[in-house]
Structure formats: C-alpha cells, structure tokens
Design an enzyme around this catalytic site. Structure first.
Site: not given
Ligand code: NAI
Ligand code: MG
Length: 500
Positions: A195, A249, A253, A270, A304, A402
């Site tokens: 996804k 995030s 996670g 991750e 990250c 973060e």
């Molecule tokens: P997010 O963790 O919400 O999204 C990442 C992925 O997870 C996307 O594909 C999203 O559609 C999916 N997702 C969201 N909610 C979900 C759920 N309940 N069940 C399954 N999948 C789900 O991150 P977001 O909202 O884009 O960014 C928020 C914060 O997360 C950022 O400001 C940053 O601090 C952190 N982040 C960290 C990353 C990393 O590389 N470790 C990458 C992106 C964001």
C-alpha cells in the site's frame, strides 16, 4: 472534472503518465477501486490537484490479499528457481534504470523534493536495491547442525519464505521505500500487497507498470492506493496475511502491532527518530558544519534518521552554529522541478502545519532562532525555511519529539559533559541513528558503542547502502531493512531432524 495541468517542466512521458487514468495493480491486472472512488493527488509546490488515483477500501484489500494468497499457495512462485526470481528482480532494476529521470520527475512533482536530487539519489538507490536483492535470491540458505543428543541424527535448517506480506510505506522516499520493501520480500519468495502512501502514489503506480512488464506472475505483487484507515488498517489486520512490514510514524506503528494481534502475523516496523549529531572539538570543523547541516536539511528533514539534535562542544559551538546557520540561509527554496531548487516544499499541508507548529512552540518556550523561522515568504506551496534553534532545554517539545522537517536544535556541551553526552544523546524514546564528528579514533569507536541506535555514522550522516542493515532500537522499530539482515524479516526457519 476540471482539466488538470501537469507542471510544464516535466518531460512528455511524465506528463502523459500523470494525466493518464490511474489504476491499481491486483492479480496481474490494472483495476479501479471496487467502489469506483478516487482521491486527489496534490503538487506540494502549489497546492494544486494534479491528478486522481483509486481509493482502495476493504473490498479491494481483500481482492489483493486473496490474489497474493493464491499466488503463494499455488507454489509456482515459491518453487521458481531462485536464479529465475533473481533474474526478474534484475530485469525490473534495468527497467527502472531506463526510466531513471521520469521516476525523478514523478518524485519531485508528487513529493516536492528537488528533481536534481531524486535523479541521483532516489532512483539510482532504488535500482541498487533491486540488484543487490537479486543477488540474494540464490543465497538464502540454512545450515547443518550437530545435535547434543547424539550422532544418530541428521539435522538441518531450511530458510523458507514467510508467505503473504502486507507492506505499508510512507511518502518521504516513495519509490525507494517501495524498493526497500518489495526487493527483499520477492527475493525470499514471498508474495506482496503493497500500500502506497496517499500523499505520493505516482511513482509506485508507475513501478507497478514496470513490474507487469518485467513479467512477475499474476498476484505475486499487488499495489494499492488508498488511505491509512480505509486501506492500511484492513490490510494490517487481514487474517490471510502472514506478515506486515510498516514504515511510518511510531503512533501508527503501535496500531499495526495491535492490528496484527488477531492472527499473530509477524511484524517489522521502521518508525520515527530524533537522531543526535555529536561534534567534538577536534572534529574537522568545515566537514562537521557541512555534514551536520546536510544531516538535517537533506530531503527537507523528512528523514526518519534526520540529525535533528546537534550537540556541539562549547569550544566550537559558536563556530558550528554560525556555519550551519549560514548553510541554512544560503539554501535556495524553490519548486522541486525548478533547476535552481536546493530545497523544495514539504510534502503536504498537514506536514507544513505540523512543522511550523513546532517552530512556534520552540520560540514560545524560549528557543532562539539563528536561521530560518516560521515565515517562508512563499504565497503558495508548503515551503518551510531551514531553521536552526539554540537556547533550548532537554524538556522542550522541539528537543524531544520528531519534527520531520528542516529544523535542528543546537545544544552545547562542556568538557565535564563528555562522559554524559552519550547519556543525553540517548535520552529519547527513539534509537534510529546518530552521527559522531571527531578525528579521535578511539573516542569515535567508544561513542559508537555506547549510542543506543541502529546506525552510527562517524564523520558522515545519511549514508545508505543496500548492504547496510537499517532500523531502530527502542521505539524506532522492530527488525532491520536492507543487508543480509532483512532476509530474516521475510523468512521462517524450519528445523528438520532425521533419525539415521
Ligand atoms: P503515518 O504513519 O500515518 O503514515 C505512514 C503510512 O501508514 C501511510 O501509508 C499511511 O496511509 C499508513 N497508515 C496510516 N494510518 C494507518 C493505520 N491506522 N493502519 C495502517 N496503515 C496506516 O505517517 P504520516 O501521517 O504520513 O506522517 C506523520 C508523522 O509520521 C510524520 O510527521 C513523521 O514524524 C512520521 N513519519 C515517519 C516516517 C519514517 O520514515 N519513519 C515516514 C513518514 C512519517
Ligand atoms: Mg498519519
């Protein structure tokens, strides 16, 4: 629907792809969402809608998982000669390489990053990842084991594919994150439902076309576009999925872990970070200034492992802060496709609001700004100036949380603190990465050992390679991506014992 204009700076091929009707990839076919719903994709440099993509929901997730399940269970893919699997991965790498600049244009358009960076980083690193994992396909092996119980047994292990894998990725390196996930899972013989992030679906949809062209059997790779709650959540919870691999995030996670509990599918994560860069007084100062600036400003701080806490010995603190602030002020902000661009907009309005909110909270808690600040001077687009904060204290939100933007907190330490600096560097819930800047070899190695982080860089930061395991201690995650280590994420070990 109004006619949408793609940025005139992109090539004809990219403009054509972006304006084409976008479909998801399920069971070897390009399909609409079952509901027919779509959602908009934005250009972060302008805030304009550039196209629409299908909105996957539970029914689409089901179709994709069933396809992956069938493709795994029918044994065709699992029993394919590993060399043939490796050749497919290599072929896909060739196809991506042939389209290097188009992928870089898509990343720039969709994510906001400079085209000039995406064409030398995101796209070629993706190619490397598929080639590196193509090599592993033929080298995934078990061992023979002598038994304490006696000589009359022959025991060995088989390392087998874990099964159907759900993969959920973020928007900061859309294509590269797809590669980090897909390449090892496929090398191991798993089937996948991937996804894409809702903010950045374009490069992944183009990749799906190349996956199809490369000739992977139907159902082996399925690619969905959709939101986290609508598509990600049912995918993570699905009973026919054996494993979920997530990047994003820390908050989500934790939701993934809960969603996985239903059938106890395996999980790797991750997650976030708050990585320290520690500059000792004997460091080569020019190198440390350039390196720690790039540690935080690369990809607009949307990494990250961004070096978001800068600890500098007081003897060189003013010099380093001045240097990093100067670098920050000199960075040219522009749309990613502008040839002059050194830093583009953040990915979305949501991220823009979040990062500006952190800068403002820092100021209101007493931090000083030595570069950047909350005002970008742009009328449109999600631009945030690279920002350096001093005069912070360890309790502030900007120091603990973060930010995921181009914002660094610089903190001095003294001679008395040298033993304590590692403790301070370790003082967050995260443990993803760190960098150490010094010419003192024994100090560098000593500090590297004491840091509770999955990656330690010495006199560099943000160096990635397909061969290097990457992942986090503490709340930065479970498991490692890349390197030989990642093979553990996608395999099960079977012990076979024969009485002789
Ligand atoms: P997010 O963790 O919400 O999204 C990442 C992925 O997870 C996307 O594909 C999203 O559609 C999916 N997702 C969201 N909610 C979900 C759920 N309940 N069940 C399954 N999948 C789900 O991150 P977001 O909202 O884009 O960014 C928020 C914060 O997360 C950022 O400001 C940053 O601090 C952190 N982040 C960290 C990353 C990393 O590389 N470790 C990458 C992106 C964001
Ligand atoms: Mg989210």
């Amino acid at each position: 629907m109004a006619t949408l204009t793609v940025d005139p700076r992109v090539s004809g091929a990219t403009a054509e792809f972006v304006s084409s009707r976008h479909l998801m990839y399920i069971d070897g076919r390009f399909v609409h969402a079952a509901s027919g719903k779509t959602f908009p994709v934005y250009n972060p440099a302008t805030g304009d809608v550039i196209t629409h993509v299908p909105e996957a929901e539970e029914e689409d997730v089901n179709r994709a998982v069933l396809a992956a399940r069938r493709a795994f269970d029918d044994g065709q893919w699992v029993r394919m000669a590993p060399s043939a699997r490796g050749r497919l991965l290599w072929k896909l790498a060739d196809l991506i390489e042939q389209n290097n600049d188009e992928f870089a244009e898509l990343e720039s358009l969709d994510n906001g990053k400079p085209f000039s960076v995406a064409r030398v980083a995101d796209a070629p690193l993706t190619v490397d990842m598929f080639r590196y994992m193509a090599g592993w396909a033929t080298k995934i092996s078990g061992s023979t084991l002598p038994l304490s119980a006696g000589y009359d047994f022959h025991s060995y292990t088989l390392r087998e594919p874990i099964g159907v894998v759900a993969q959920i990725i973020p928007w900061n390196f859309p294509l590269l994150m797809a590669a980090w996930k897909l390449a090892p899972a496929l090398a191991c013989g798993c089937t996948v439902v991937l996804k894409l992030a809702e903010q950045t679906p374009l490069s992944g949809l183009r990749l799906a076309q190349l996956i199809d062209e490369a000739g992977f059997p139907p159902g082996v790779v399925n690619v969905l576009t959709g939101y986290g709650e609508g598509a990600g959540a049912p995918l993570a919870a699905h009973d026919l999925v054996d494993k979920v691999a997530f990047t994003g995030s820390t908050e989500v996670g934790k939701l993934i872990v809960k969603a996985a509990a239903g059938n106890l599918k395996k999980v790797t994560l991750e997650l976030g970070g708050k990585s320290p860069a520690i500059v000792f007084p004997d460091a080569r100062i020019d190198q440390a200034i350039a390196g720690t600036a790039s540690a935080i400003f690369f990809n607009h701080g949307q990494c990250c492992c961004a070096g978001s806490r800068l600890y500098v010995h007081e003897k060189v603190f003013d010099q380093v802060v001045e240097g990093v602030s100067h670098v920050a002020e000199e960075i040219k902000l522009a749309p990613g496709l502008d040839p002059a661009c050194q830093m583009g907009p953040l990915v979305s309005d949501e991220q823009y609001q979040k990062v500006i909110g952190y800068i403002e909270s820092g100021i209101s808690e007493g931090a000083k700004i030595t570069a950047g600040g909350p005002v970008s001077g742009f009328e449109r687009g999600y631009f945030v100036r690279p920002t350096v904060l001093t005069n912070t204290n360890p309790g502030m939100k900007v120091v603990q949380e973060e930010i995921f933007g181009p914002v660094v907190c610089a903190v001095p330490f003294s001679d008395e603190d040298v033993d304590r600096i590692v403790k301070r560097a370790n003082d967050t819930v995260y443990g993803l990465a760190a960098s150490v800047w010094t010419q003192n070899l024994s100090l560098a190695h000593k500090v590297a050992r004491s840091l509770r982080a999955g990656t330690v860089w010495v006199n560099c930061h943000n160096v990635f390679d397909a061969s290097l395991p990457f992942g986090g201690y503490k709340q930065s995650g479970w498991g490692r991506e890349m390197g030989e280590e990642v093979l553990h994420n996608y395999t099960e070990i079977k012990a076979v014992t024969v009485a002789l």
